[in-house]
Scaffold this motif. Structure first.
Motif, PDB file in Angstrom:
ATOM      1  N   SER A   1      28.680  36.304  52.777  1.00 47.31           N
ATOM      2  CA  SER A   1      28.892  37.407  53.630  1.00 47.31           C
ATOM      3  C   SER A   1      27.352  38.142  54.832  1.00 47.31           C
ATOM      4  CB  SER A   1      29.495  38.838  54.201  1.00 47.31           C
ATOM      5  OG  SER A   1      29.775  39.502  53.222  1.00 47.31           O
TER       6      SER A   1
ATOM      7  N   GLN B   1      31.067  37.254  58.571  1.00 44.95           N
ATOM      8  CA  GLN B   1      31.765  36.166  58.261  1.00 44.95           C
ATOM      9  C   GLN B   1      31.698  35.179  58.724  1.00 44.95           C
ATOM     10  OE1 GLN B   1      32.423  37.521  54.818  1.00 44.95           O
ATOM     11  NE2 GLN B   1      31.722  34.800  54.374  1.00 44.95           N
TER      12      GLN B   1
ATOM     13  N   THR C   1      37.845  37.920  55.607  1.00 43.08           N
ATOM     14  CA  THR C   1      38.438  37.191  54.439  1.00 43.08           C
ATOM     15  C   THR C   1      39.380  35.754  55.552  1.00 43.08           C
ATOM     16  OG1 THR C   1      40.066  38.295  54.275  1.00 43.08           O
ATOM     17  CG2 THR C   1      37.524  37.985  52.441  1.00 43.08           C
TER      18      THR C   1
ATOM     19  N   THR D   1      42.087  28.924  46.278  1.00 43.88           N
ATOM     20  CA  THR D   1      43.431  29.547  47.062  1.00 43.88           C
ATOM     21  C   THR D   1      43.947  28.751  47.137  1.00 43.88           C
ATOM     22  OG1 THR D   1      41.826  28.706  48.778  1.00 43.88           O
ATOM     23  CG2 THR D   1      41.713  31.681  48.691  1.00 43.88           C
TER      24      THR D   1
ATOM     25  N   SER E   1      32.765  30.935  59.920  1.00 49.06           N
ATOM     26  CA  SER E   1      33.307  30.676  59.041  1.00 49.06           C
ATOM     27  C   SER E   1      32.851  28.546  59.137  1.00 49.06           C
ATOM     28  CB  SER E   1      34.925  30.225  59.217  1.00 49.06           C
ATOM     29  OG  SER E   1      34.976  30.480  60.791  1.00 49.06           O
TER      30      SER E   1
ATOM     31  N   ASN F   1      34.988  22.859  53.198  1.00 46.95           N
ATOM     32  CA  ASN F   1      34.874  24.102  52.716  1.00 46.95           C
ATOM     33  C   ASN F   1      35.978  23.429  50.819  1.00 46.95           C
ATOM     34  OD1 ASN F   1      35.621  26.946  52.698  1.00 46.95           O
ATOM     35  ND2 ASN F   1      36.921  26.848  54.450  1.00 46.95           N
TER      36      ASN F   1
ATOM     37  N   VAL G   1      35.651  40.194  50.298  1.00 50.89           N
ATOM     38  CA  VAL G   1      34.511  39.789  50.588  1.00 50.89           C
ATOM     39  C   VAL G   1      35.173  38.193  50.302  1.00 50.89           C
ATOM     40  CG1 VAL G   1      34.045  38.501  53.337  1.00 50.89           C
ATOM     41  CG2 VAL G   1      35.483  41.270  52.712  1.00 50.89           C
ATOM     42  N   ASN G   2      33.345  38.309  49.515  1.00 47.75           N
ATOM     43  CA  ASN G   2      32.405  37.542  49.430  1.00 47.75           C
ATOM     44  C   ASN G   2      32.825  37.013  48.321  1.00 47.75           C
ATOM     45  OD1 ASN G   2      29.819  37.276  50.839  1.00 47.75           O
ATOM     46  ND2 ASN G   2      29.060  39.452  49.030  1.00 47.75           N
TER      47      ASN G   2
ATOM     48  N   ASN H   1      36.725  34.632  49.833  1.00 49.55           N
ATOM     49  CA  ASN H   1      35.570  33.484  50.472  1.00 49.55           C
ATOM     50  C   ASN H   1      34.451  32.555  49.622  1.00 49.55           C
ATOM     51  OD1 ASN H   1      36.582  34.633  52.416  1.00 49.55           O
ATOM     52  ND2 ASN H   1      34.939  35.560  53.725  1.00 49.55           N
ATOM     53  N   GLN H   2      34.484  33.077  48.855  1.00 42.96           N
ATOM     54  CA  GLN H   2      33.996  32.228  47.775  1.00 42.96           C
ATOM     55  C   GLN H   2      35.107  31.188  46.720  1.00 42.96           C
ATOM     56  OE1 GLN H   2      30.656  34.136  45.304  1.00 42.96           O
ATOM     57  NE2 GLN H   2      29.599  34.591  47.171  1.00 42.96           N
TER      58      GLN H   2
ATOM     59  N   ASN I   1      41.959  32.676  54.449  1.00 40.76           N
ATOM     60  CA  ASN I   1      41.932  33.671  53.336  1.00 40.76           C
ATOM     61  C   ASN I   1      42.426  33.731  52.481  1.00 40.76           C
ATOM     62  OD1 ASN I   1      40.359  30.855  52.946  1.00 40.76           O
ATOM     63  ND2 ASN I   1      37.789  32.384  53.261  1.00 40.76           N
TER      64      ASN I   1
ATOM     65  N   GLN J   1      36.516  28.542  48.628  1.00 46.43           N
ATOM     66  CA  GLN J   1      34.977  27.386  48.969  1.00 46.43           C
ATOM     67  C   GLN J   1      35.729  26.494  46.815  1.00 46.43           C
ATOM     68  OE1 GLN J   1      31.343  29.488  49.872  1.00 46.43           O
ATOM     69  NE2 GLN J   1      31.924  29.526  51.450  1.00 46.43           N
TER      70      GLN J   1
END
Lengths: 413, 291
Positions: free
Chosen positions: B213, B120, A271, A253, B122, B128, A241-242, A245-246, A274, A249
Motif C-alpha cells: 500500500s 490502496q 482492504t 481469502t 485495486s 488478482n 492492510v498489506n 491484501n497480499q 478483501n 493475492q
C-alpha cells in the motif's frame, strides 16, 4: 542590585501565589493559566492513519471545550508530538511535553508498545496518561500504573466477546496465526488461543513478524501450504492492510476463513472487498452508535462536518478521553493528579456508547465491545468507512479480566 | 522447514530482489553518468505511485503503468534543468542535502494533496488470482511483475549498450570532458539518463503498489535498501545493481524463513562484509556500465 531585588520580589510573589494555590484557591490560577495537554500519537509509520484521526478528534474536542469556556475557565492548549509508533520516541515526546511545555495530561497513541512505555514515564513524573488506542492487556494488567487510564477495549475483552462467533463461524479446526511481534500482537493471539484451543482448535503455526513489515509473502506462503481452516491476522494499521491484501493475492481469502481480531475504519477502507465476511471487534462503530445514542450522533456529525470523513473508533476514544479528563478536573476542582485520579476511579458515565465506568483497581474503562462482520464495498452505500454489520454487542463487564485473574497492582502514589 | 518452503522463500526473494533491481539500476546509472548521489530517488517512486493511483482509478491500471513513469520523467527533466545541474560534480554532501531536501518537499506535497492516509490500488480481477509455479500456488500478479521487470531491465541494457545515445552515456561515464571535446552532447545525455533512471523508479512505484500500500513516506521504504543494493553491487555498475538486488532480495527472504529476527539486519551485515572485503562493490568501478 535593582535586578537582584526584583528577582527576589518575583520569587516571593510566586511563592505566595503557589501557597494560595495549594491552599485551595484554584481560581487564582484560573485567571492566569491554561491547561496544556500533550497529544503523543503516530503521524508517521505503520499506525499513522489511526494517529492522524485521533489528532482530528482531539482538535475537535479541544475546540468545543474552549468555545464553552475551557476547563474551569482555563483554555486548553495542545502540544503535539509524532511518536512514529516507536516506544522511545513516544517517551521522549511525553517527557518534552511535560518538562518543557508544562503538559498536565498526556493522551493519544496507537500501540500498546508505546502506551506501556509512556505509562511508565507518566507514573515516574506523576502526570496523568489517558491512553487511547491501546488494545494489549498489559496497559491495564501487568504494566498498569496509578496515573494511567485506558478506555479502549483490550485483547482479553475482544477474545471473550468473539468466543461464540469464533466457535460457530470459524470452528475448531486448524488455526494459522500471523502476529505482530510485540506486546499487543502477543496479547491478542494468546487470548484468542486461550479461548479457542480449549474448545478443540489446533494451532498449526504462529508466525511472528516485526511491526512495520510490508511484505508478508513468506508468512502467507507458509499459510498457504499449511492449508489451515482459519487464518488469524493479528496485525494492525497499514501492516494489516498489506497483509490482508497480499493474502487475497495468494488466494487465501477464498480458501480460508480470515479473522482480524481488531480493526478500524481505515483498515477496512484499505482492504476494500478483501474485508468482506471477515470478523473483527471494535470498541466503537460510528454508524451503529450514531443510530443509538444522541451524543454519539452529535459527535459523528460534528466530526464529519469538520473533516469530511466519519470518525474511526480510535478517534472516538480520543474525543471521549478529552472530555473524561475535563469532567474529572472539574469534579476535583483542581488539576492536581491525585485529586483527578480519585474523581476518575469508579466513575460511571454515559458518553457516546452506553453506560460505562472506570474500574478503580486497574483503571480499565469498562464499556461495550462490538463483534462485527465486514461487508463488500458494494454494500457500503458509497461510504468506504461503512464497512461492517454489528453481529453482537457485549457488555464490557462480562468479558473483562476479573480482578482475581489480573496481574495489576496499582501503586499507592 | 520443507523443501517447498525454501522454494517459496526463493521465489519471494527473487521478486523482492527484482523490485530492488529496477529501482537500483536508476540510482546506479544516475550516479555513473551524473556523479550524483540521488536521495530523491525514493520520491520518484512515490510520485509514480500516486500518479498511477489517480490514473488507475480514472482509466485503469494499464494507463497507470504508462502515466506514472512519464510524469516522473518530466518532473526529473525539470528538476535537472532547474536545480540539479548546478550540483553535478560538487561534493557529495551538498548533493545529498539537496536531493534529501527535494525528497522531503515531495513527501509533504503528496501529503498536502492526498492526505497522510494509506491508499490502496485495486488490481484488475484477472491479475488478482494465483498461478501454479514450481508446485506452489503463487500470486499471478507477482509473476507478471517479475517478468515485466526482467523485460524492462533488458530494454534499458539494450539502450545503453546498443544505441548511439548509449555510447555517449558509456563514454560520459569514463570521461565527460573528452565526450564534450569530441562534440557529444553530454548535458542532453545527462538529462536523459536522469529522466530514464527516475522513470524506472516511477514505473516500479506504479507496478509494486498493488502489493505494498502507499502513503507519502512510501519512497523512503525502498530508498535505503536500494542504496544497499548499489553499494553491494558497486556504485555505477549496471550488472552490479542486478546482482546486488537479487542478493539482497534472496538474503531477506531466506533469513525471514530461517531466522525472522535477523531479516531486517542481514542486508546491512552483507553490505558491511562487502565493504570490508571488496570496497568497490562486487562488480564495482572497473566495469562501470560496460557489462
Amino acid at each position: 542590585m535593582n535586578k537582584q531585588l526584583s528577582r527576589g520580589r518575583f520569587l516571593a510573589a510566586s511563592a505566595a501565589a503557589g501557597a494560595l494555590a495549594v491552599n485551595g484557591f484554584p481560581q487564582v490560577m484560573a485567571a492566569t493559566k491554561e491547561i496544556v495537554v500533550g497529544l503523543d500519537l503516530p503521524q508517521s509509520g505503520p499506525y499513522s492513519d489511526q494517529g492522524q484521526d485521533q489528532l482530528r478528534a482531539y482538535n475537535l474536542a479541544i475546540d468545543e471545550i474552549n468555545k464553552g469556556g475551557g476547563i474551569m475557565g482555563m483554555p486548553v492548549r495542545a502540544t503535539v508530538g509524532d511518536d512514529q509508533t516507536k516506544a522511545d520516541v513516544a517517551v521522549d515526546n511525553a517527557r518534552r511535553m511535560i518538562e518543557r511545555d508544562g503538559a498536565v495530561m498526556i493522551t493519544g497513541g496507537s500501540s500498546t508498545g508505546t502506551a506501556v512505555a509512556v505509562s511508565g514515564l507518566c507514573q515516574q513524573m506523576k502526570t496523568i496518561f489517558m491512553a487511547t488506542l491501546t488494545h494489549g492487556d498489559e496497559t491495564t494488567d501487568g504494566a498498569c500504573h496509578k496515573h494511567t487510564f485506558r478506555r479502549y477495549n483490550n485483547a482479553h475483552m475482544s477474545a471473550r466477546a468473539m468466543a461464540t462467533t469464533l466457535t460457530k463461524k470459524y470452528g475448531t479446526g486448524n488455526w494459522f496465526y500471523i502476529t505482530a511481534d510485540y506486546t499487543w500482537g502477543h496479547s491478542v493471539t494468546d487470548n484468542i488461543i486461550s479461548v479457542i484451543e480449549p474448545k478443540g482448535a489446533k494451532t498449526v503455526n504462529n508466525v511472528l513478524l516485526k511491526l512495520g513489515t510490508t511484505d508478508f509473502s513468506q508468512a502467507l506462503g507458509q499459510a498457504q501450504s499449511a492449508k489451515p481452516d482459519v487464518l488469524c491476522i493479528t496485525e494492525f494499521g497499514k501492516d494489516m492492510v498489506n497483509c490482508l491484501n497480499q493474502a487475497a493475492q495468494f488466494g487465501l481469502t477464498k480458501s480460508t476463513k480470515i479473522l482480524v481480531p481488531l480493526a478500524d475504519e481505515y483498515m477496512a477502507k484499505g482492504t476494500g472487498d478483501n474485508f468482506d465476511n471477515v470478523v473483527c471487534t471494535a470498541p466503537f462503530y460510528y454508524k451503529y452508535y450514531a443510530a443509538k445514542n444522541a451524543a454519539a450522533k452529535k459527535f459523528v456529525d460534528a466530526f464529519t462536518a469538520k473533516y469530511g470523513t466519519p470518525p474511526s473508533n480510535g478517534a472516538e476514544c480520543a474525543y471521549t478521553n478529552m472530555y473524561q479528563y475535563k469532567g474529572a478536573v472539574e469534579r476535583a476542582g483542581s488539576i492536581n493528579p491525585d485529586a483527578v485520579i480519585a474523581k476518575l476511579e469508579g466513575y460511571h458515565f454515559t458518553a457516546t456508547k452506553g453506560p460505562e465506568y472506570w474500574r478503580d483497581w486497574d483503571h480499565q474503562g469498562i464499556s461495550s465491545v462490538l463483534v462485527m462482520e465486514g461487508v463488500p464495498v458494494a454494500e457500503r452505500g458509497g461510504d468506504t468507512f461503512a464497512f461492517a454489520k454489528v453481529l453482537e454487542e457485549h457488555n464490557g463487564e462480562t468479558v473483562a479480566i476479573p480482578q482475581a485473574d489480573s496481574k495489576c497492582k496499582i501503586e499507592s502514589a | 522447514m520443507t523443501a517447498a518452503s525454501f522454494v517459496q522463500a526463493g521465489l519471494n526473494g527473487l521478486i523482492l530482489g527484482l523490485i530492488y533491481v529496477a529501482i537500483a539500476i536508476g540510482l546506479t546509472i544516475i550516479f555513473g553518468m551524473l556523479r550524483l548521489v540521488n536521495f530523491a530517488h525514493g520520491a520518484f517512486y512515490a510520485i509514480g505511485a500516486y500518479v498511477g493511483l489517480v490514473v488507475a482509478q480514472q482509466y485503469g491500471f494499464g494507463y497507470a503503468l504508462l502515466a506514472g513513469p512519464l510524469v516522473v520523467a518530466l518532473f526529473a527533466v525539470f528538476l535537472d534543468r532547474a536545480v540539479l545541474r548546478f550540483f553535478y560534480g560538487k561534493e557529495p554532501t551538498a548533493q545529498i542535502l539537496l536531493t534529501f531536501g527535494i525528497a522531503i518537499i515531495v513527501e509533504e506535497t503528496l501529503r498536502l494533496r492526498f492526505g497522510g492516509t494509506t491508499q490502496q490500488y485495486s488490481l484488475p480481477q484477472w491479475l488478482n488470482g494465483s498461478l501454479a509455479v514450481a508446485g506452489l500456488q503463487y500470486p499471478a500478479y507477482r509473476i507478471f511483475l517479475a517478468l515485466g521487470i526482467v523485460a524492462v531491465v533488458a530494454l534499458v541494457w539494450l539502450f545503453i549498450s546498443r544505441t548511439n545515445y548509449g555510447l555517449i552515456v558509456r563514454a560520459g561515464v569514463r570521461d565527460r570532458t573528452m565526450v564534450q571535446l569530441l562534440g557529444g552532447n553530454i548535458h542532453q545525455a545527462s538529462t536523459l539518463i536522469f529522466a530514464l533512471g527516475a522513470a524506472l523508479a516511477g514505473l516500479v512505484g506504479v507496478a509494486a503498489s498493488p502489493i505494498y500500500s502507499i502513503d507519502p513516506q512510501t519512497g523512503f521504504n525502498f530508498l535505503i535498501p536500494s542504496f544497499v543494493v548499489v553499494v553491494i553491487g558497486g556504485l555505477g555498475s549496471f550488472w552490479g545493481a542486478v546482482a546486488g538486488g537479487i542478493i539482497v532480495g534472496e538474503l531477506s527472504a531466506l533469513t525471514t524463513l530461517i531466522y525472522p529476527g535477523a531479516a531486517e539486519v542481514i542486508i546491512y551485515v552483507a553490505m558491511a562484509i562487502v565493504l570490508l572485503v571488496r570496497p568497490q562493490g562486487l562488480l564495482g568501478e572497473s566495469e562501470i556500465i560496460r557489462g
